[in-house]
Scaffold this active site. Structure first.
Site, PDB file in Angstrom:
ATOM      1  N   GLU A  97      10.402  16.479  14.902  1.00  0.00           N
ATOM      2  CA  GLU A  97      11.020  16.182  13.164  1.00  0.00           C
ATOM      3  C   GLU A  97      10.424  17.104  12.573  1.00  0.00           C
ATOM      4  O   GLU A  97       9.170  17.781  12.695  1.00  0.00           O
ATOM      5  CB  GLU A  97      10.744  15.077  12.668  1.00  0.00           C
ATOM      6  CG  GLU A  97      10.595  14.097  11.247  1.00  0.00           C
ATOM      7  CD  GLU A  97      10.447  12.960  11.599  1.00  0.00           C
ATOM      8  OE1 GLU A  97       9.625  12.779  11.190  1.00  0.00           O
ATOM      9  OE2 GLU A  97      11.658  12.187  10.314  1.00  0.00           O
ATOM     10  N   GLY A 143      -4.590   3.022  -1.555  1.00  0.00           N
ATOM     11  CA  GLY A 143      -5.751   3.275  -0.600  1.00  0.00           C
ATOM     12  C   GLY A 143      -4.995   4.493   0.397  1.00  0.00           C
ATOM     13  O   GLY A 143      -5.031   4.505   0.799  1.00  0.00           O
ATOM     14  N   GLU A 186       9.839   1.718  10.351  1.00  0.00           N
ATOM     15  CA  GLU A 186      11.023   2.845   9.580  1.00  0.00           C
ATOM     16  C   GLU A 186      10.783   4.138   9.799  1.00  0.00           C
ATOM     17  O   GLU A 186       9.394   4.335   9.206  1.00  0.00           O
ATOM     18  CB  GLU A 186      11.572   2.676   8.863  1.00  0.00           C
ATOM     19  CG  GLU A 186      11.525   0.799   8.242  1.00  0.00           C
ATOM     20  CD  GLU A 186      13.206   1.126   8.839  1.00  0.00           C
ATOM     21  OE1 GLU A 186      13.824   2.125   9.254  1.00  0.00           O
ATOM     22  OE2 GLU A 186      13.905  -0.180   8.705  1.00  0.00           O
ATOM     23  N   CYS A 215      14.137  10.664   5.777  1.00  0.00           N
ATOM     24  CA  CYS A 215      14.255  10.754   7.452  1.00  0.00           C
ATOM     25  C   CYS A 215      15.609  10.720   8.336  1.00  0.00           C
ATOM     26  O   CYS A 215      15.452  11.239   9.224  1.00  0.00           O
ATOM     27  CB  CYS A 215      13.149   9.305   7.293  1.00  0.00           C
ATOM     28  SG  CYS A 215      14.627   7.821   6.278  1.00  0.00           S
ATOM     29  N   GLY A 242      -4.760   0.581   4.638  1.00  0.00           N
ATOM     30  CA  GLY A 242      -3.312   0.358   5.803  1.00  0.00           C
ATOM     31  C   GLY A 242      -4.226  -0.711   7.100  1.00  0.00           C
ATOM     32  O   GLY A 242      -3.027  -1.849   7.210  1.00  0.00           O
ATOM     33  N   LYS A 291       0.994  -0.923  -0.158  1.00  0.00           N
ATOM     34  CA  LYS A 291      -0.029   0.486  -0.263  1.00  0.00           C
ATOM     35  C   LYS A 291       0.893   1.290   0.228  1.00  0.00           C
ATOM     36  O   LYS A 291       2.005   1.454   1.115  1.00  0.00           O
ATOM     37  CB  LYS A 291      -0.812   0.019   1.618  1.00  0.00           C
ATOM     38  CG  LYS A 291      -1.853   0.836   1.166  1.00  0.00           C
ATOM     39  CD  LYS A 291      -2.071   1.563   2.391  1.00  0.00           C
ATOM     40  CE  LYS A 291      -2.029   2.866   3.112  1.00  0.00           C
ATOM     41  NZ  LYS A 291      -1.488   3.745   1.974  1.00  0.00           N
TER      42      LYS A 291
HETATM   43  P1  NAD Z   1       2.832   8.557   7.691  1.00  0.00           P
HETATM   44  O1  NAD Z   1       2.793   7.773   8.810  1.00  0.00           O
HETATM   45  O2  NAD Z   1       1.432   9.668   7.397  1.00  0.00           O
HETATM   46  O3  NAD Z   1       1.724   7.746   6.221  1.00  0.00           O
HETATM   47  C1  NAD Z   1       2.803   6.579   6.275  1.00  0.00           C
HETATM   48  C2  NAD Z   1       2.438   5.676   5.964  1.00  0.00           C
HETATM   49  O4  NAD Z   1       1.163   4.863   6.414  1.00  0.00           O
HETATM   50  C3  NAD Z   1       0.959   5.560   4.637  1.00  0.00           C
HETATM   51  O5  NAD Z   1       1.131   4.731   3.495  1.00  0.00           O
HETATM   52  C4  NAD Z   1      -0.147   6.013   5.107  1.00  0.00           C
HETATM   53  O6  NAD Z   1      -1.110   6.000   4.069  1.00  0.00           O
HETATM   54  C5  NAD Z   1      -0.535   5.122   5.932  1.00  0.00           C
HETATM   55  N1  NAD Z   1      -1.592   5.407   7.428  1.00  0.00           N
HETATM   56  C6  NAD Z   1      -1.761   6.129   7.737  1.00  0.00           C
HETATM   57  N2  NAD Z   1      -2.115   5.877   9.374  1.00  0.00           N
HETATM   58  C7  NAD Z   1      -2.395   4.008   8.782  1.00  0.00           C
HETATM   59  C8  NAD Z   1      -3.066   3.755   9.727  1.00  0.00           C
HETATM   60  N3  NAD Z   1      -3.316   3.480  10.477  1.00  0.00           N
HETATM   61  N4  NAD Z   1      -3.062   2.304   9.258  1.00  0.00           N
HETATM   62  C9  NAD Z   1      -2.055   1.957   8.524  1.00  0.00           C
HETATM   63  N5  NAD Z   1      -1.513   2.546   7.837  1.00  0.00           N
HETATM   64  C10 NAD Z   1      -1.403   3.525   7.867  1.00  0.00           C
HETATM   65  O7  NAD Z   1       4.046   9.006   6.624  1.00  0.00           O
HETATM   66  P2  NAD Z   1       4.458  10.402   5.447  1.00  0.00           P
HETATM   67  O8  NAD Z   1       4.182  11.520   6.568  1.00  0.00           O
HETATM   68  O9  NAD Z   1       3.337   9.462   4.526  1.00  0.00           O
HETATM   69  O10 NAD Z   1       5.924  10.019   5.752  1.00  0.00           O
HETATM   70  C11 NAD Z   1       6.751  10.581   6.494  1.00  0.00           C
HETATM   71  C12 NAD Z   1       7.338  10.467   8.165  1.00  0.00           C
HETATM   72  O11 NAD Z   1       7.481   8.708   7.679  1.00  0.00           O
HETATM   73  C13 NAD Z   1       7.880  10.968   8.521  1.00  0.00           C
HETATM   74  O12 NAD Z   1       7.804  11.193   9.832  1.00  0.00           O
HETATM   75  C14 NAD Z   1       9.533  10.405   8.215  1.00  0.00           C
HETATM   76  O13 NAD Z   1      10.593  10.523   9.349  1.00  0.00           O
HETATM   77  C15 NAD Z   1       9.084   8.889   8.020  1.00  0.00           C
HETATM   78  N6  NAD Z   1      10.041   8.109   7.494  1.00  0.00           N
HETATM   79  C16 NAD Z   1      10.676   7.283   7.452  1.00  0.00           C
HETATM   80  C17 NAD Z   1      12.214   6.872   7.263  1.00  0.00           C
HETATM   81  C18 NAD Z   1      12.091   6.064   8.083  1.00  0.00           C
HETATM   82  O14 NAD Z   1      13.116   5.294   6.919  1.00  0.00           O
HETATM   83  N7  NAD Z   1      13.104   6.139   9.051  1.00  0.00           N
HETATM   84  C19 NAD Z   1      11.920   6.754   5.632  1.00  0.00           C
HETATM   85  C20 NAD Z   1      11.048   8.198   5.120  1.00  0.00           C
HETATM   86  C21 NAD Z   1      10.365   8.296   6.059  1.00  0.00           C
END
Ligand code: NAD
Length: 468
Positions: free
Chosen positions: A376, A203, A247, A284, A209, A172
Site C-alpha cells: 500500500e 491520545g 478495517e 484505504c 489505544g 480515540k
Molecule cells: P495507524 O495504524 O498508524 O493508526 C491508526 C490508529 O491506531 C491511530 O489512532 C493510532 O493512534 C492508533 N494506534 C497506533 N498504534 C496503536 C496500538 N499499539 N494500540 C492501539 N492503537 C494504536 O494508521 P494510520 O497511519 O493512522 O492510517 C493509515 C492506514 O489506515 C492505512 O494503512 C489505511 O489503509 C488504513 N485505513 C483503512 C481503512 C479501512 O476502512 N479499511 C480506512 C482508512 C484507513
C-alpha cells in the site's frame, strides 16, 4: 494569522472536562503551520470514560429503537447544519482542498448516518426459529480507534452503527487529525445523545489505544488503520478474548477486461486515476493498481498520463499528511520499486513551496511481485500492470495480501462474473457509485468484520437463543 483551534477539554460522561495528559499540536499539512492544540487524555481519563460508557450502556441499550433512531436522525441534521464548519476543520487538520473536504469528508459521512438510521428502523432485533426466540443484543462498550485519512468519516462509520445497535462508545481519534472528533462530540450533545453513550479520549496509540485494547471494561475494539497495527491490536485483544473489528490496508485493483470498448477503456482509466488520487491518494480503497489487456498498454499509458496531469498539487491534489508520509511515498518512485522494466509516464508537476505535496505519478509495466504492485502506497501513485487474458487479470488482481476494494470494466455480464471472482469486500462494476448503505470491509489482511448500515449494526451485536 489564523486563530488556533484550541480544545483543552475532553468529552466524558456528557461533560467537557480538562484533559489530564500532555498537550498536542496539530499541524496543517498544506501549510506546515500549527493549526490547533488539544490536551490528550491521561490513563485516569480513559478509566473514567470507560466507566461512564459502562454505566450508560444499560439504559441506552434499553432505549426503544425509535428513540435511538430519533437521536441519530437529529445527529444527521446537526452535521448537515454544521457541514461547512466540519469542512473547514478538516481542511485545516488534514489539508484537503475545500471542495474535497466538503464532498468526501463531510457529505459522505452524513449520507452514512442517514443510511444507518434507515437500517436501524428496519432492523429485526428479535426473530423466531422453531422453539427458539433469537435475540440480537448490543455487545456493551465499544472502543473505536481511528486513522487520520478521513477524520470524520472513519469515526462516523463505526460510532454511529454501534450507537444504533445500543452499544456505547469510547473514541480515540488519530493524533494527527483529532479536531473533527471534538466537533462531532458537540454534534452528539446537540442531538440529545444521553451522557456517557459517546466519550472522547484523544491520545497516542501506545498509551490510550493500548489501554483501550486491553481493558476488561471494553467488550469490543473497532479499529481502522494500518495492517501492522491491526495485527498487534488483534494480538493484544486476544488476551481478554475481546471481539475485534479491523478495517485495514488495501491494494485495490481496477480490472479492464479484453471485451471493454475503447470508450469504456477511456472511462475506466479516467475514473481509476481519479479514485487512486482522491484525498492525495490517502484512501484505504484507492484503486492503486490498474490491470489492463497487454495489447492496450500504450493506449492506457497515454490516457493515464493525460488524466494524471490534471491533478495539480496544491489545487486539485491535496498534500500528504506529514513529512514522514511523503518520504514513504517517494520511496515507491525510486528505481526498482516497480520492478526492473517499470516506466513512470507522467511528467513531474510543479509543487507549492510549502506543504507535504508530491507530484502524482503513473508507473506502468509494473512487475506483479514488485513492491509497488504489492504494498500500500497511501499516496497518488498508480501502478499499471499488463494482463495476457481476463483469467490472468483476475489472478493478478487476487495476487495480494489485501482485499478491500476493486473495480471491473467490461461488457456487463462478463464484468459481473469477474466481480464474483475477485477476493475483495467491495467491487464497483463499470463505475458503480459508492453506496452509503452497503457493507464495507475487507477480505484477507484488509480486515475482519463490516461497517456501515445494517451490517455495521450487526457487527456489534451478540446473538442469544432462548428456547421455549
Ligand atoms: P495507524 O495504524 O498508524 O493508526 C491508526 C490508529 O491506531 C491511530 O489512532 C493510532 O493512534 C492508533 N494506534 C497506533 N498504534 C496503536 C496500538 N499499539 N494500540 C492501539 N492503537 C494504536 O494508521 P494510520 O497511519 O493512522 O492510517 C493509515 C492506514 O489506515 C492505512 O494503512 C489505511 O489503509 C488504513 N485505513 C483503512 C481503512 C479501512 O476502512 N479499511 C480506512 C482508512 C484507513
Amino acid at each position: 494569522m489564523i486563530e488556533l483551534i484550541h480544545e483543552p477539554d475532553l468529552y466524558i460522561d456528557g461533560r467537557w472536562t480538562p484533559g489530564g495528559g500532555t498537550d498536542l499540536e496539530v499541524e496543517n499539512p498544506a501549510t506546515e503551520e500549527v493549526t490547533g492544540r488539544i490536551t490528550q487524555a491521561s490513563t485516569e481519563d480513559v478509566e473514567t470514560a470507560i466507566a461512564a460508557a459502562r454505566a450508560a450502556f444499560g439504559p441506552w441499550a434499553a432505549t426503544p429503537v425509535a428513540e435511538r433512531a430519533a437521536v441519530l436522525r437529529r445527529l444527521g441534521e446537526v452535521l448537515t447544519e454544521r457541514a461547512d464548519l466540519f469542512a473547514h476543520i478538516i481542511n485545516r487538520e488534514q489539508g484537503s482542498p475545500p471542495r474535497v473536504a466538503r464532498a468526501l469528508h463531510v457529505d459522505t459521512p452524513i449520507a452514512v448516518v442517514d443510511a444507518t438510521v434507515e437500517a436501524l428502523e428496519r432492523f429485526e432485533f428479535r426473530s423466531e426459529l422453531r422453539n427458539s426466540l433469537i435475540l440480537l443484543e448490543p455487545v456493551g462498550v465499544v472502543a473505536a480507534i481511528t486513522p487520520w485519512n478521513l477524520p470524520l468519516h472513519q469515526v462516523v462509520v463505526k460510532v454511529v452503527p454501534a450507537l444504533a445497535a445500543g452499544a456505547t462508545v469510547v473514541l480515540k481519534p488519530a493524533g494527527l487529525t483529532p479536531l473533527a472528533a471534538f466537533e462531532l462530540a458537540r454534534a452528539f450533545e446537540a442531538a440529545g445523545l444521553p451522557a456517557g453513550a459517546f466519550n472522547l479520549v484523544p491520545g497516542s496509540g501506545r498509551v490510550v489505544g493500548d489501554l483501550l485494547t486491553r481493558h476488561p471494561g471494553v467488550d469490543q475494539v473497532s479499529f481502522t488503520g494500518s495492517t501492522p497495527v491491526g495485527r498487534s491490536i488483534a494480538a493484544a485483544a486476544a488476551e481478554s478474548l475481546k471481539r475485534v473489528t479491523l478495517e485495514l490496508g488495501g491494494k485495490s485493483a481496477s480490472v479492464v477486461l479484453a471485451g471493454a470498448s475503447d470508450e469504456l477503456l477511456a472511462k475506466a482509466v479516467k475514473i481509476t486515476v481519479a479514485n487512486c488520487f482522491l484525498n492525495g491518494g490517502q484512501t484505504c480503497t484507492a484503486l492503486s493498481r490498474l490491470i489492463v489487456p497487454a495489447g492496450k498498454l500504450e493506449q492506457v499509458e497515454e490516457l493515464a498520463a493525460a488524466a494524471a496531469e490534471k491533478y495539480v498539487p496544491g489545487s486539485r491534489l491535496g498534500p500528504l499528511i506529514s513529512a514522514d508520509q511523503r518520504k514513504e511515498v517517494e520511496s515507491f518512485l525510486e528505481p526498482g520499486a516497480g520492478g526492473a522494466d517499470a516506466v513512470t509516464v507522467t511528467s513531474p508537476l510543479g509543487l507549492p513551496e510549502r506543504g507535504y505535496y508530491v507530484s502524482p505519478a503513473v508507473v506502468s509495466r509494473v512487475a506483479p511481485d514488485s513492491r509497488l504492485a504489492q504494498e500500500e502506497v497511501f499516496g497518488p501513485v498508480l501502478a499499471v500492470l499488463a494482463a495476457g487474458s481476463d483469467d490472468d487479470a483476475v489472478a493478478l488482481a487476487n495476487n495480494s495480501i489485501y482485499g478491500l476494494g476493486g473495480a471491473v470494466w467490461g461488457p456487463d455480464e462478463a464484468a459481473l462474473e469477474v466481480a464474483g471472482r475477485l477476493q475483495t469486500g467491495q467491487v464497483d462494476v463499470n463505475g458503480g457509485a459508492f453506496n452509503p448503505a452497503a457493507p464495507f470491509g475487507g477480505y484477507k489482511q484488509s480486515g475482519i468484520g463490516r461497517e456501515i448500515g445494517e451490517y455495521g449494526i450487526a457487527d456489534v451485536l451478540e446473538i442469544k437463543a432462548v428456547q421455549r
